[in-house]
Design a protein around this motif. Structure first.
Motif: not given
Length: 458
Positions: A87-88, A90-93, A95
């Motif tokens: 989930g993390i 997907e929010n900041n691909p 990074s």
């Protein structure tokens, strides 16, 4: 040898009584009558040895299940951690590097492989439990035969050992079943997918196969302190005149009832059929006269009845007469099935308002009641059975009260013996309870993971 010894003792007693002697030239004859049957101690000893072996097998399976439970907890934690990480990401691909993404994919595949391995181990354990259950069932049948043929006190000690063995097996099966069905009491699951092998507990409390009409089970909504209580009612006819309650499974098998409620004392509250259940320490059954729904409160020991205006007493189930009003309980409450003259025997399903003891909603089906072996309710779904052959029954029909849609399905299961007169579901332990030619029989149920999706045949 026994005959010679008996003759000598008889001769000695006779001569002493007559004060006579036998001269060397005289002869003596003696007749001895021995019982036709001798208690088979060898068979009992073999059963005791087998019980020790089975106990060891169960200890091994219990240790495996404990390992399965700990592994499952670890895998669930890993899956949860991975879900959070994905989930993390997907929010900041942007990074994360391609290498980090590949590492996560590898972790997913590893967990996938572990779950597949665990599933295979659990299924293998399930096969072993089925095998153990067959052994225990065969031995219970032999013990029952010994009890009914010989002095039951000689079998009592072995019977107690087998009750302990059965309780251990029940606990093992329960824990194993919870791995597949963790949501007992919840309806967050799909339709029934399969039924276990029959679990044979005992011949009825009368130890009489002539009591072929009856039922047994647990309270579907037990009062506080009565969660382990069992009940039983049985007769040689379809007349319902009493119901016995037992504190727990051990006392049910040992035939040590807490109380037997008589329905024919100062007033005639008797019923007919094998279509009753116990819910909230209350027996719901088909009242005999007038033809109506009966409700016997075992706490106050009083009864009331309610006539169902459209219900007919002309349409019973395939296996037994007088089953015109059939009561059932599930996670959604109390139900009754019946047929009407207007529908030419097609089954109606009524939802009962328990407080008012009256029908609050009725569902019409297209299934002809006399063609049905029995019905039961699970999570608002009516299931109907029919005979396939002398050893096999089949759940062949389902009616969903939520969608008002009916389905034809095929879920075969073993009957143990050809004729049964009682089948009901209990939401407390997700088991089916059957009364089969005088025997207590039960089944575990498994469900589809996908809610509201049945295996349609046509």
């Amino acid at each position: 040898m026994i005959t010679i010894l008996f003759c000598l003792l008889f001769l000695r007693a006779t001569l002493a009584f007559r004060n006579e002697t036998v001269s060397p030239g005289q002869s003596c004859t003696c007749e001895a009558f021995l019982p036709e049957t001798v208690f088979p101690m060898g068979e009992l000893e073999l059963l005791e040895k087998s019980s020790v072996q089975i106990s060891h097998k169960l200890e091994l399976e219990i240790s495996k299940i404990e390992m399965f439970e700990s592994k499952l907890t670890i895998y669930m934690e890993k899956t949860l951690n991975l879900t959070v990480l994905i989930g993390i990401m997907e929010n900041n691909p942007d990074s994360y590097t391609e290498l980090q993404i590949q590492e996560v994919k590898i972790q997913i595949k590893q967990i996938e492989a572990l779950v597949v391995e665990l599933k295979a181990s659990i299924e293998l354990s399930s096969t072993v439990l089925v095998s153990i259950r067959k052994e225990v069932t065969a031995m219970i049948v032999i013990l029952t035969q010994l009890e009914t043929t010989y002095d039951k006190n000689l079998v009592l000690l072995t019977r107690r050992e087998y009750i302990k063995l059965q309780e251990k097996l029940e606990e093992c099966e329960r824990r194993h079943n919870e791995i597949f069905n963790p949501n007992i009491g919840s309806c967050n699951r799909g339709f029934i997918s399969r039924v276990s092998k029959p679990i044979i507990s005992h011949l009825n409390a009368h130890l009489n196969a002539g009591h072929r009409y009856g039922g047994w089970g647990k309270d579907s909504n037990p009062l506080a302190g009565s969660e382990n209580m069992y009940w039983y009612s049985g007769s040689s006819s379809t007349l319902v005149s009493q119901v016995s309650v037992y504190a727990d499974y051990y006392r049910l098998i040992m035939r040590q009832s807490m109380k037997t409620h008589e329905l024919y004392t100062s007033r005639d509250w008797r019923g007919v059929g094998n279509n009753y259940i116990v819910r909230g320490n209350t027996l719901y059954y088909q009242y005999r006269e007038p033809f109506s729904m009966g409700k016997y409160n075992m706490t106050s020991q009083t009864a009331v009845y309610r006539v169902v205006p459209s219900a007919s007493n002309r349409f019973s189930y395939f296996y037994s007469a007088s089953q015109n009003l059939d009561f059932a309980a599930d996670e959604n409450g109390l139900w009754v099935t019946y047929a009407t003259d207007a529908s030419n025997g097609r089954m109606s399903l009524g939802k009962i308002d328990e407080e008012a003891f009256a029908l609050k909603e009725v569902y019409e089906t297209n299934i002809y009641k006399p063609s049905v072996g029995n019905t039961f309710m699970v999570c608002g779904v009516l299931y109907a059975t029919r005979s396939v052959d002398i050893k096999t029954e089949e759940i062949f029909y389902a009616y969903d009260t939520h969608t008002r849609k009916e389905s034809y399905v095929s879920i075969p299961f073993e009957k143990f013996q050809e004729m049964y007169v009682y089948l009901d579901y209990n939401p407390i332990d997700q088991k089916l309870y059957m009364y089969n030619d005088g025997y207590y029989v039960s089944y575990h149920l498994w469900f589809h993971q996908n809610k509201n999706k049945a295996q349609l045949l046509i």
